[in-house]
Design a protein around this motif. Structure first.
Motif, PDB file in Angstrom:
ATOM      1  N   GLN A   1       2.162   1.771  -3.324  1.00  0.00           N
ATOM      2  CA  GLN A   1       1.246   2.332  -4.357  1.00  0.00           C
ATOM      3  C   GLN A   1       1.113   3.590  -4.024  1.00  0.00           C
ATOM      4  OE1 GLN A   1       0.246   0.537  -6.851  1.00  0.00           O
ATOM      5  NE2 GLN A   1      -0.891   2.177  -7.773  1.00  0.00           N
ATOM      6  N   LYS A   2       0.701   4.144  -2.886  1.00  0.00           N
ATOM      7  CA  LYS A   2       0.685   5.470  -2.488  1.00  0.00           C
ATOM      8  C   LYS A   2       1.739   6.336  -3.128  1.00  0.00           C
ATOM      9  CE  LYS A   2      -2.036   5.191   1.637  1.00  0.00           C
ATOM     10  NZ  LYS A   2      -2.421   5.745   2.962  1.00  0.00           N
TER      11      LYS A   2
ATOM     12  N   THR B   1       0.741  -1.197  -0.070  1.00  0.00           N
ATOM     13  CA  THR B   1       0.082   0.024  -0.158  1.00  0.00           C
ATOM     14  C   THR B   1       0.862   1.167   0.135  1.00  0.00           C
ATOM     15  OG1 THR B   1      -1.786  -1.242   1.455  1.00  0.00           O
ATOM     16  CG2 THR B   1      -1.893   1.292   1.154  1.00  0.00           C
ATOM     17  N   GLN B   2       2.112   1.150   0.770  1.00  0.00           N
ATOM     18  CA  GLN B   2       2.651   2.416   0.948  1.00  0.00           C
ATOM     19  C   GLN B   2       3.552   2.686  -0.428  1.00  0.00           C
ATOM     20  OE1 GLN B   2       5.781   2.043   3.916  1.00  0.00           O
ATOM     21  NE2 GLN B   2       6.352   4.204   3.865  1.00  0.00           N
TER      22      GLN B   2
ATOM     23  N   ASN C   1       1.203   6.789  -6.831  1.00  0.00           N
ATOM     24  CA  ASN C   1       0.281   7.626  -7.076  1.00  0.00           C
ATOM     25  C   ASN C   1       0.834   8.912  -7.001  1.00  0.00           C
ATOM     26  OD1 ASN C   1      -1.225   5.766  -7.740  1.00  0.00           O
ATOM     27  ND2 ASN C   1      -2.106   5.630  -5.676  1.00  0.00           N
ATOM     28  N   GLN C   2       1.743   9.312  -5.893  1.00  0.00           N
ATOM     29  CA  GLN C   2       1.915  10.733  -5.464  1.00  0.00           C
ATOM     30  C   GLN C   2       3.175  11.058  -6.639  1.00  0.00           C
ATOM     31  OE1 GLN C   2       3.765  10.676  -1.450  1.00  0.00           O
ATOM     32  NE2 GLN C   2       1.630  10.554  -0.717  1.00  0.00           N
TER      33      GLN C   2
END
Length: 664
Positions: free
Chosen positions: A371-372, A368-369, A375-376
């Motif tokens: 992926q974030k 998740t980290q 995205n950023q």
């Protein structure tokens, strides 16, 4: 010695060898100085204030507006961040580094040499967080340099923000790449660790039912529950059969029920046939007929067979139920032992599964980290949501009108301040230089023409608390009247009072007689017809100084005529509403009676005459209120020296009714 109707009046005259009173000159001089202080202070403050106000230079102002915009996708989520950034921009706009760059820009592009302190004082930045704008203002007395100052300020700051944004974005992307690579290494290591752990502990899935160990435990539990139910059912059936046996009930095995029912049907058919034959034939015939006898023997055999079948079925049924119960108990014991062993295995497996879940959660958190972070990176490369787009919404302008100061308003304020300061200066001057009180003595002489019939001395009453002593040079006592006193009360003689009463109408007689009977000035207007009783010969006053006043017969007749057409709730003064009207009524009576100086007559003169009469009789000062109502202690003190006899008497021993009626 009382006054009569003929009195000579000598006006005020200065004494011989005496000029103007020096106190009057001093008073006029002091008043003149007070006016000089008041006007001088007012003009001085007003002139100085207006000189300062109108000498101020006009102030001009120019402004520009910066707008901060964010991407619409992140407007709601970055609201708090946007407010913090706008506040930070507002503070940074007046930082030393920015103003230093503005100074250089002005000197380079506009050839203006303005130091940083001047810029700091002239430039202001006001932020509006809701509108996402910052208003830049330049204020000064030279309108031609305000627009260049703002233009240089805006250009320098926009270039600075753009340069820093590009540098920050490059650094942010580089840092994000490094973090993403580190996260991918950790994710790969975590996946490998998770796979090894699953193989070692025979873990198929995170779902508990999909793993063999937990699935077997669940099946054993379900089978044990079924075995326990079978055992309970077998035990209950055995208990029921035993109870039925003890009660003598017939027990038939379900498998034997069809065979026993067939035997019962055969017996029932033979019985029916024999019953029909018994109705046709006699008993003797039935016993001799071979066919009938054969049927009877068959019936007996069937009955014996039925009993044996029921007995055998009962025994077999009990044995089968006991065997089923024993088998169910054995099955329960065996499955219980298996479940205990399987529970140990399942418990150990559950611990391993929890460990597996933690490892899997760590893997998901890393994923998740990562992926974030991706995205950023994408958002930062495409839309840069964390950076505001700063645009110039409104350019600076050359101001063509001044914003201050407000000369008219400031002049009005100075006028008010000058007036207040002048008044304070006057009060201070009056406090420091207190005026000596001027001499208030003036003299006039009242000379009576002849003596009247009175038994008490004529007295002058002043508001300032002095009762004049008789002058031995005159046959009647002079009345000393201070020139500054606004009101002087004369003392009426008995003859004057009788003359006033005799010429007055019923309303006037009521006024003169009631006040000379002890009615207070605060009570006279409130008198109603209901206050009188006993044919108006008794007046009852109900207030803080309640008392009953005896009315003389002649006055009672006048009151009766006056109140003839009035109701009990009406006042006795039908056409009079104030004490001033009563005073004018008394003055008119004085003119009709031709008394000396009728304009000096008043209600207070009548009351002063009555109080002096009581004091001259020897009434105690503190007892006077019992007859005349409230009288202030300071007023009562003025009558201390009226009693020349030196003796005081109780009210019961005095003739308290004033003789205002002429006796024949």
């Amino acid at each position: 010695m009382p006054f009569n109707n003929k009195v000579d009046y000598m006006p005020n005259q200065p004494f011989s060898n005496q000029g103007l009173d020096p106190s009057d000159t001093q008073h006029k001089s002091f008043q003149k100085r007070k006016w000089q202080v008041l006007i001088g202070t007012f003009l001085l403050i007003l002139i100085i204030a207006n000189a300062v106000i109108w000498s101020q230079s006009s102030i001009f102002q120019s402004q520009a507006i910066l707008h901060f915009s964010y991407t619409s996708q992140t407007e709601n989520s970055l609201s708090e961040l946007a407010e913090r950034q706008i506040t930070l921009h507002q503070q940074r706009l007046k930082s030393n580094s920015v103003l230093s760059l503005v100074t250089d820009e002005l000197e380079k592009s506009q050839m203006l040499s303005i130091n940083q302190q001047t810029l700091f004082d002239a430039l202001t930045a006001e932020a509006s967080l809701t509108g996402r704008i910052i208003t830049l203002k330049a204020t000064g007395t030279e309108p031609e340099i305000l627009k260049p100052m703002l233009d240089a300020w805006v250009n320098v700051y926009l270039k600075l923000v753009e340069t820093e944004t590009q540098a920050n974005n490059f650094e942010d992307l580089q840092v994000a790449d490094e973090r993403l690579q580190l996260l991918e290494v950790k994710i790969a290591e975590q996946q490998q660790r998770l796979q090894i752990f699953a193989n070692e502990n025979n873990i198929t899935s995170l779902e508990r039912d999909e793993n063999r160990a937990l699935s077997q435990t669940k099946n054993l539990g379900a089978n044990l529950d079924k075995a326990l139910a079978d055992e309970s059912q077998a035990q209950a059936l055995l208990n029921s059969l035993l109870e039925a046996t003890n009660d003598g009930q017939t027990i038939i095995k379900p498998a034997d029920k069809a065979k026993i029912d067939a035997t019962k049907n055969s017996i029932r058919e033979i019985n029916i046939h024999l019953s029909e034959l018994s109705e046709k034939y006699t008993q003797a015939y039935l016993e001799r007929d071979p066919a009938i006898v054969a049927k009877q023997k068959k019936l007996q055999k069937l009955q014996i067979l039925l009993d044996e079948q029921i007995k055998t079925s009962k025994v077999d049924y009990l044995q089968d139920v006991k065997r089923d119960l024993s088998a169910a108990k054995g099955k329960v014991q065996q499955m219980s032992a298996q479940l205990v062993e399987q529970n140990k295995i399942a418990q150990e497996f559950s611990q391993n599964l929890e460990q597996y879940k933690r490892l899997d959660d760590e893997l998901k958190a890393l994923q998740t980290q990562a992926q974030k972070l991706k995205n950023q990176q994408v958002a930062q490369e495409v839309s840069k949501p964390f950076d505001a787009k700063v645009t110039l919404l409104e350019s600076a302008f050359y101001p063509d009108y001044a914003i201050g100061p407000n000369y008219s308003f400031n002049s009005l304020v100075s006028l008010v301040v000058a007036a207040i300061v002048a008044i304070l200066a006057l009060l201070l001057f009056s406090f420091i230089f207190k005026q000596k009180a001027p001499s208030t003595s003036s003299h006039f002489v009242v000379i009576p023409g002849q003596a009247g019939a009175t038994d008490y001395a004529n007295l002058g009453y002043e508001k300032q608390g002095q009762i004049a002593a008789p002058d031995p040079r005159l046959t009647a006592p002079p009345v000393g009247l201070p020139a500054a006193a606004p009101e002087v009360l004369r003392l009426l003689s008995i003859d004057e009072c009788q003359l006033l009463y005799s010429v007055a109408n019923n309303q006037g007689k009521a006024l003169v007689g009631l006040i000379l009977s002890g009615v207070n000035l605060d009570e006279v207007l409130l008198l109603e017809k209901a206050n009188f009783s006993q044919n108006y010969e008794m007046l009852q006053i109900d207030n803080q100084f309640s008392r009953a006043i005896s009315i003389q017969k002649e006055l009672a007749e006048a009151l009766q005529a006056l109140c003839k057409h009035l109701t009990d709730e009406q006042t006795i003064w039908t056409n009079i509403k104030s004490l001033e009207d009563l005073t004018q009524l008394l003055v008119n009576i004085g003119h009709d009676a031709q008394v000396t100086f009728p304009e000096q007559l008043s209600l207070k003169v009548l009351r002063h005459t009555y109080l002096t009469y009581l004091a001259s009789l020897g009434a105690r000062l503190n007892d006077i209120e019992q007859l005349a109502g409230y009288t202030s202690p300071s007023d009562l003190a003025l009558y201390r020296n009226v009693n020349k006899q030196g003796k005081l008497y109780d009210l019961e021993l005095l003739q308290i009714q004033y003789p205002f009626v002429v006796t024949s």
